[in-house]
Enzyme design. Structure first.
Site, PDB file in Angstrom:
ATOM      1  CE  LYS A 178     -27.545  21.892  11.983  1.00  0.00           C
ATOM      2  NZ  LYS A 178     -26.247  21.754  11.815  1.00  0.00           N
ATOM      3  CB  THR A 212     -25.718  29.652  19.186  1.00  0.00           C
ATOM      4  OG1 THR A 212     -25.076  30.700  18.264  1.00  0.00           O
ATOM      5  CG2 THR A 212     -26.731  30.251  19.724  1.00  0.00           C
ATOM      6  N   GLY A 214     -20.863  26.168  18.143  1.00  0.00           N
ATOM      7  CA  GLY A 214     -20.518  24.870  18.334  1.00  0.00           C
ATOM      8  C   GLY A 214     -21.995  24.040  18.305  1.00  0.00           C
ATOM      9  CB  THR A 215     -25.377  24.977  18.000  1.00  0.00           C
ATOM     10  OG1 THR A 215     -25.207  26.297  18.823  1.00  0.00           O
ATOM     11  CG2 THR A 215     -26.699  24.425  18.409  1.00  0.00           C
ATOM     12  N   GLY A 216     -24.090  23.253  15.827  1.00  0.00           N
ATOM     13  CA  GLY A 216     -24.197  22.352  14.901  1.00  0.00           C
ATOM     14  C   GLY A 216     -23.325  21.158  14.851  1.00  0.00           C
ATOM     15  CB  CYS A 217     -19.855  20.893  15.909  1.00  0.00           C
ATOM     16  SG  CYS A 217     -18.931  22.114  14.665  1.00  0.00           S
TER      17      CYS A 217
END
Ligand SMILES: Cc1ncc(COP(=O)(O)OP(=O)(O)O)c(N)n1
Ligand SMILES: Cc1ncsc1CCOP(=O)(O)O
Length: 497
Positions: A178, A212, A214-217
């Site tokens: 990402k 941002t 919690g974006t990855g989860c």
């Protein structure tokens, strides 16, 4: 009712602040329409500013959750986030191999929180590399996580791709890096996907926001949810990318620190969908790409589009005033293809109609056909630059979000969207897309003319046309007609589209 077929597990830590971990995962999985089940690996005490305490779930409790779910709620896809201890990692790796393989496994290698706190044991990194990555259908590191995993700084596209390749060498099936924090990329943010045989990046204007969390989860869970619902990995990634883009635009502060990414509804509006760039040199292939758009078909409304396998039927349809047609000859050893392409092209010129030639792009080029229709695999072999320069129009088949973005990249004359309904005419690798998706694909196609194909007949033609497509391509609905019924059938379709 949500069916058992769309269960998606998340195996992750609880974020008391509600923005990341299990809490974000459940929101994303629900938004996609899958059913979330959770295995909690740790409880974190955190808010939008800091993580103050972490307690890993005991191994007994961890095992009990996995067994309880397996017994009654087996998954169609699994997202793994924070696994804080080596014993959880090694137990899960074994459990997955014994009881869950080949269920899609999306691993988000969480090690450090956005606020900078270490979330896992020191040896967890090594255990992840050794036991977990070789099982991954997809690993989704951000730049900082990739740096940790591969042990070198990521500060350019080149080092990023080297890092991703390192994870593939360790046995991961595919990697999605990402690019949210890849500031060398400037105004555009790129997510890079790399597998053994495919490499692409999804590009979006960078959303300037501090919110941002919690974006990855959420991204990894969105991918897992789409796969649980039966989407192929590339389509799941495209939808997750759009979901996060919309979530970042709508994100707001909740506490006094960075706020959580918002959880929106699908389908996500077209403006949140990324553009696609292929990274062919990475997989040792560089097909010819046209620098400019293909010649236009002059109208958004191509109308009834019969796809026929012989020149006689083509002639009859031209005589009835049909203006868009395709010659599609497959597996007919006794047919002189070159002669058929020449005749079809000449007839098209004579009736001033748009006659597309399926597959045989070199013959279409030789006889300067009006257009050629190609599938996604054909695109890699065809001399697209030569076709574009010669003014031969290009129609491209698509069967999902990823292929649609791949077609749009080429600026074709039209895009075919299918197969809408089940069809016995052709063995399809993809699922029927249905009317809801068709409507969404038309929106994403923006100004490129669209053609719907697959299972279309006079009974369903109106509802297909109501999705906003400019054309209905049919094989059986016209090909199976007795000659004396042809005129009535054409007239009936002309009333619909
Ligand atoms: C308008 C239109 N759409 C799709 C097809 C399918 O073509 P086909 O050669 O059967 O398969 P691919 O090219 O998609 O691999 C078509 N002929 N026309
Ligand atoms: C060639 C093709 N490509 C996608 S579906 C399809 C077959 C459509 O045939 P029919 O109109 O008979 O369902």
């Amino acid at each position: 009712m949500i069916s058992k077929r769309s269960i998606c597990w998340t195996i992750a830590g609880s974020d008391s602040g509600g923005g990341a971990g299990i809490q974000a995962d459940i929101a994303a999985i629900r938004a996609f329409g899958a059913y979330p089940c959770s295995v909690i690996t740790a409880i974190t005490a955190q808010n939008s500013l800091t993580v103050s305490h972490i307690e890993a779930t005991s191994l007994t409790m961890f095992k009990a959750q996995l067994s309880a779910l397996l017994e009654d709620l087996p998954p169609q896809a699994i997202k793994v986030g924070m696994l804080p201890t080596v014993e959880q990692i090694t137990h899960f790796a074994l459990f997955y191999q014994q009881s869950l393989q080949p269920t899609p496994l999306i691993i988000d290698p969480v090690a450090i929180s956005a606020s900078g706190s270490r979330l896992t044991e020191h040896h967890a990194l090594q255990a992840t590399l050794q036991h977990l990555l070789p099982l991954a259908t997809l690993v989704t590191p951000n730049i900082a996580e990739l740096e940790l995993l591969c042990g070198h700084p990521i500060d350019s596209d080149t080092s990023l791709l080297e890092g991703a390749r390192f994870l593939i060498q360790l046995g991961a099936n595919a990697v999605l890096v990402k690019g949210g924090h890849a500031h060398w990329q400037g105004e555009q943010a790129c997510d890079y996907f790399i597998s053994q045989d495919l490499a692409f990046c999804l590009q979006q204007p960078r959303v300037c926001t501090a919110h941002t969390h919690g974006t990855g989860c959420s991204m990894a869970s969105a991918i897992a949810a789409a796969m649980a619902l039966g989407d192929p990995i590339e389509d799941a990634i495209v939808q997750a990318n759009a979901y996060i883009a919309a979530g970042l635009v709508k994100a707001k502060a909740v506490g006094s620190g960075p706020g959580p990414v918002a959880h929106t509804q699908l389908p996500t509006p077209a403006r949140y969908f990324p553009s696609l760039q292929t990274l062919w040199p990475l997989i040792g292939d560089t097909p010819s790409i046209a620098q400019q758009a293909f010649a236009p078909v002059e109208t958004q409304q191509l109308g009834l589009y019969p796809v026929v396998d012989n020149v006689e039927r083509l002639r009859s349809l031209l005589e009835l005033g049909v203006t868009t047609l395709q010659l599609r000859i497959k597996h007919q050893a006794d047919v002189d293809i070159e002669a058929a392409v020449l005749q079809a092209t000449q007839l098209g010129n004579q009736y001033q109609a748009r006659v597309f030639i399926n597959d045989h792009w070199a013959l279409a080029l030789k006889y300067h056909a009006y257009g050629v229709h190609l599938g996604q695999e054909d695109l890699q072999q065809a001399d697209l630059a030569a076709l574009q320069q010669a003014g031969v129009r290009l129609g491209v088949s698509t069967h999902g979000y990823f292929e649609l973005l791949n077609a749009l990249r080429l600026r074709p004359s039209y895009i075919a969207l299918g197969h809408v309904f089940p069809t016995p005419t052709k063995v399809m690798k993809s699922r029927p897309q249905g009317l809801k998706r068709l409507r969404h694909y038309v929106q994403i196609s923006a100004n490129v003319p669209t053609v719907a194909i697959g299972g279309i007949n006079l009974d369903n033609a109106t509802e297909v046309a109501n999705c906003g497509v400019g054309s209905l391509a049919v094989v059986r609905a016209v090909g199976d007609c007795e000659s004396d019924q042809l005129a009535t059938t054409v007239e009936a379709f002309n009333r619909v589209i």
